[in-house]
Write a protein that holds these residues in place. Structure first.
Motif: not given
Length: 145
Positions: A33, A35, A37, A46, A61-62, A66, A73, A75, A117-118, A120
């Motif tokens: 994943t 992210t 902005e 999505d 995915s999402n 913010d 944001v 994802t 993973n995670g 930005k």
């Protein structure tokens, strides 16, 4: 009877072509994943594709707002086979064709460190809104006269 079967076959073919063209048939992606902005995501939704060099490498995915920056944001789930994206990669929102669906295009940078993973993606370009472009053109024309 034959005409009815022919009509049903035509409708089924159109349905298959629509799903194939919109890429909704392959919506589940497993991987890591990331992210990003954006000031404005336009019509991004999505399951919109994430592409690099025209190749689909993941899916949105999402999408959330913010509460502090009031930016969208996004994802993204990137397929694990593309686990070597440089940290300084750039994410832009584009439109497929003139009125097509929107997608995110990842332009890889040159950093030797990779996104995990995670992480930005910090460098982004928001969607170009056709109405804003037309409005600027019309107001510039009116001011010139």
């Amino acid at each position: 009877m034959v005409v009815g079967a022919f009509v049903l076959a035509g409708i089924a073919a159109l349905l298959v072509l629509t799903l194939k063209w919109s890429d909704f048939g392959t919506s589940s992606v497993s991987g890591y994943t990331l992210t990003a902005e954006f000031d404005n995501i336009g019509g991004l939704t999505d399951r919109s594709p994430i592409k690099m060099a025209g190749v689909t490498i993941g899916r949105v995915s999402n999408i959330q707002i913010d509460p502090n920056t009031f930016e969208a944001v996004v994802t993204m789930v990137i397929s694990s086979q593309y686990d070597n994206l440089p940290k300084d990669s750039f994410a832009s929102i584009y439109t497929a064709g003139l009125l097509g669906a929107q997608y995110i295009e990842i332009s890889p940078g040159g950093d030797t460190k990779v996104l995990k993973n995670g992480d930005k993606i910090t460098m982004t370009q928001s969607a170009v809104i056709l109405e804003k472009v037309i409005s600027k053109f019309l107001f510039n024309k009116a001011a010139a006269q």
